[in-house]
Motif scaffolding. Sequence first.
Motif, short mmCIF file in Angstrom:
data_model
loop_
_atom_site.label_atom_id
_atom_site.label_comp_id
_atom_site.label_asym_id
_atom_site.label_seq_id
_atom_site.Cartn_x
_atom_site.Cartn_y
_atom_site.Cartn_z
N GLU A 225 -64.86 30.97 93.35
CA GLU A 225 -65.20 29.77 94.13
C GLU A 225 -65.80 30.20 95.46
OE1 GLU A 225 -64.91 26.43 93.54
OE2 GLU A 225 -64.23 26.70 91.48
N ASP B 38 -63.95 24.76 83.24
CA ASP B 38 -63.87 25.15 84.66
C ASP B 38 -63.64 23.95 85.57
OD1 ASP B 38 -64.57 27.26 86.86
OD2 ASP B 38 -65.72 25.46 87.35
N ILE B 39 -62.81 24.18 86.56
CA ILE B 39 -62.57 23.15 87.57
C ILE B 39 -63.20 23.61 88.88
CG2 ILE B 39 -60.75 21.99 88.91
CD1 ILE B 39 -58.87 22.67 86.51
#
Length: 145
Positions: free
Chosen positions: A29, A134-135
């Motif tokens: 991220e 995926d988040i």
Amino acid sequence: MKSKDYFTAEQKQQIVDAIHEAELNTSGEIRVHIDTKCKAKNPLDRAVQVFNKLEMHKTDLYNGVLIYLSVSDRKFAIIGDEGIDQKVPHDFWDSTKNLMIEHFKKGEMVLGLTEGIKLAGLQLKEFFPYQTGDIDELSNKISFE
Ligand code: CA
Ligand code: CA
């Protein structure tokens, strides 16, 4: 000039889009924080402060990455969370940093960020590939101060 006003709306969108694109390659991220002036002794210390303030450790694999830039004094740093540090070689960020510096030297601040973000995504792919389901664990929005 405030850091928020340094880039146009279109340029900010380009940076957010680059983060989105990079995160299609990796479960890592990526976030970008922009200061007007570096508020610590050096950009690395400041990046650590911001990383904590933005609670960037809140990822499943501890693979958050912060790209820090202060626009008036042109300082920058890249830091990754401990999940990344445990897996990658110590010079992992060098190619990304060098690419960004090349652009920054020419005054290409947006291109430096977007190209750096995309390369970081590609590099992370090897160690933290994108996973189905995926988040978006950390916002792709730019953080300003
Ligand atoms: Ca994600
Ligand atoms: Ca994200």
